[in-house]
Design an enzyme around this catalytic site. Structure first.
Site, short mmCIF file in Angstrom:
data_model
loop_
_atom_site.label_atom_id
_atom_site.label_comp_id
_atom_site.label_asym_id
_atom_site.label_seq_id
_atom_site.Cartn_x
_atom_site.Cartn_y
_atom_site.Cartn_z
N CYS A 47 0.88 -1.30 -0.15
CA CYS A 47 0.00 -0.14 -0.20
C CYS A 47 1.03 1.15 -0.20
O CYS A 47 2.04 1.38 0.62
CB CYS A 47 -0.87 -0.07 1.15
SG CYS A 47 -1.94 1.46 1.58
N SER A 49 0.83 3.64 1.93
CA SER A 49 1.21 4.11 3.17
C SER A 49 2.40 3.58 3.67
O SER A 49 2.93 4.19 4.49
CB SER A 49 0.19 3.94 4.16
OG SER A 49 -1.22 4.49 3.83
N HIS A 52 5.17 5.48 2.24
CA HIS A 52 5.21 6.81 3.15
C HIS A 52 6.10 6.59 4.21
O HIS A 52 6.92 7.37 4.96
CB HIS A 52 3.86 7.04 3.68
CG HIS A 52 3.06 7.59 2.37
ND1 HIS A 52 3.65 8.62 1.38
CD2 HIS A 52 1.68 7.79 2.26
CE1 HIS A 52 2.42 8.86 0.45
NE2 HIS A 52 1.14 8.55 1.41
N HIS A 68 0.50 -3.58 6.41
CA HIS A 68 -0.61 -3.55 7.25
C HIS A 68 -2.09 -4.10 6.45
O HIS A 68 -2.99 -3.84 7.18
CB HIS A 68 -0.93 -2.01 7.48
CG HIS A 68 -1.23 -1.11 6.48
ND1 HIS A 68 0.03 -0.66 5.90
CD2 HIS A 68 -2.28 -0.47 5.95
CE1 HIS A 68 -0.66 -0.03 4.73
NE2 HIS A 68 -1.91 0.02 4.93
N CYS A 175 -7.05 -3.27 3.80
CA CYS A 175 -7.06 -1.62 3.65
C CYS A 175 -7.60 -0.91 2.49
O CYS A 175 -8.47 -0.29 2.37
CB CYS A 175 -5.39 -1.44 3.98
SG CYS A 175 -5.27 0.43 3.64
#
Length: 375
Positions: A47, A49, A52, A68, A175
């Protein structure tokens, strides 16, 4: 031979420092303590994120085992665990649901106060880690840490799902899919016959489109500067797609004209300040609803004209599509099994876990929608 109660040695992708590749290491995963669950990972998605974390825009303590969005099978449970048992198929929850805090007790709230996103500690709920590598403790990520063959999560951060579900697909419900789909059906509450605009046609944007379609929207306009994404957007439900670079005037004016005075619902699924204001501006001034779906946590402040809201627009955002995680994830998996939505269109690449860095390269180059890593 049972591994319950014993330390498990396995492979995990450790991020030792920012802006460096993941390092496949042998880690030691401690057994679950009371109210904790140890999971054997089967599949995990990559993902934005997670990227990031690598870039440093999502600040979390390092070194860390990130990841996650995943699905796996319960290996063992700590004492007092009642909602899952060994052998259950499960999805870890990066937004927990403790059921006791004021957010969990509120009918609309889903951002449980036990989350590790607001002020990341990088630990289990008790403040300690279950991961060790080269003699050092390694931090957890969002209470999930799925880039590992085994992980330990708190019971409030895991949901039991249908035993027949294909884990290499339903991991996306952990997610990306739920974040987008819920933004349409739960946060915006898209209505039958409405017109929607979706800014950003990545995996989450496509999931927003699926949600708009499921809610009965009549027109769904995809907006992206990469026209290569238009065919897939139309495949999942977009009725038309526009590229802002094809117009001399601002895209909010184009969309307002296309929709006879503004769209009913707009979604910003990019995480840019300028497009957030654009998405708000293009929705109908008296009753339009605009939802912020994606944003890096280090984002700057934005300036906007409050008259945009005074006329009657609504501007809102949510984590994980507004879904209460432990309640909703099993239902979303059941809906997938009942063919109420498809996940295949979101999956462009499947790689073995060891090729995690290749998977991140695909994300950064824009070649992939979702890459699934299998263990």
């Amino acid at each position: 031979m049972s591994t319950a109660g014993k330390v498990i040695k396995c492979k995990a992708a450790v991020l030792w420092e920012e802006k460096k590749p993941f390092s496949i290491e042998e880690v030691e995963v401690a057994p679950p303590k009371a109210h904790e669950v140890r999971i054997k990972m089967v599949a995990t998605g990559i993902c934005r994120s997670d990227d990031h974390v690598v870039s440093g825009t999502l600040v979390t303590p390092l070194p860390v085992i990130a990841g996650h969005e995943a699905a796996g099978i319960v290996e063992s449970i700590g004492e007092g665990v009642t909602t899952v048992r060994p052998g259950d198929k499960v999805i870890p929850l990066f937004t927990p649901q403790c059921g006791k805090c004021r957010v969990c007790k509120h009918p609309e709230g889903n951002f449980c106060l036990k989350n590790d996103l607001s002020m990341p500690r990088g630990t289990m709920q008790d403040g300690t880690s279950r991961f060790t590598c080269r003699g050092k403790p390694i931090h957890h990520f969002l209470g999930t840490s799925t880039f590992s063959q085994y992980t330990v999560v708190d019971e409030i951060s895991v949901a039991k799902i249908d035993a027949a579900s294909p884990l290499e697909k339903v991991c996306l419900i952990g997610c990306g899919f739920s974040t987008g789909y819920g933004s349409a059906v739960k946060v915006a509450k898209v209505t039958q016959g409405s017109t929607c605009a979706v800014f950003g046609l990545g995996g989450v944007g496509l999931s927003v489109i699926m949600g708009c379609k499921a809610a009965g929207a009549a027109r769904i306009i995809g907006v992206d500067i990469n026209k290569d994404k238009f065919a897939k957007a139309k495949e999942v439900g977009a009725t038309e797609c526009v590229n802002p670079q094809d117009y001399k005037k601002p895209i909010q004016e184009v969309l307002t004209e296309m929709s006879n005075g503004g769209v009913d619902f707009s979604f910003e699924v990019i995480g840019r300040l300028d497009t957030m204001v654009t998405a708000l501006s293009c929705c109908q001034e008296a009753y339009g609803v605009s939802v912020i779906v994606g944003v890096p946590p280090d984002s700057q402040n934005l300036s906007m004209n409050p008259m945009l809201l005074l006329s009657g627009r609504t501007w809102k955002g949510a984590i994980f599509g507004g879904f209460k995680s432990k309640d909703s994830v099993p239902k979303l998996v059941a809906d997938f099994m009942a063919k109420k939505f498809a996940l295949d269109p979101l999956i462009t690449h499947v790689l073995p876990f060891e090729k995690i860095n290749e998977g991140f390269d695909l994300l950064r180059s824009g070649e992939s929608i979702r890459t699934i890593l299998t263990f």
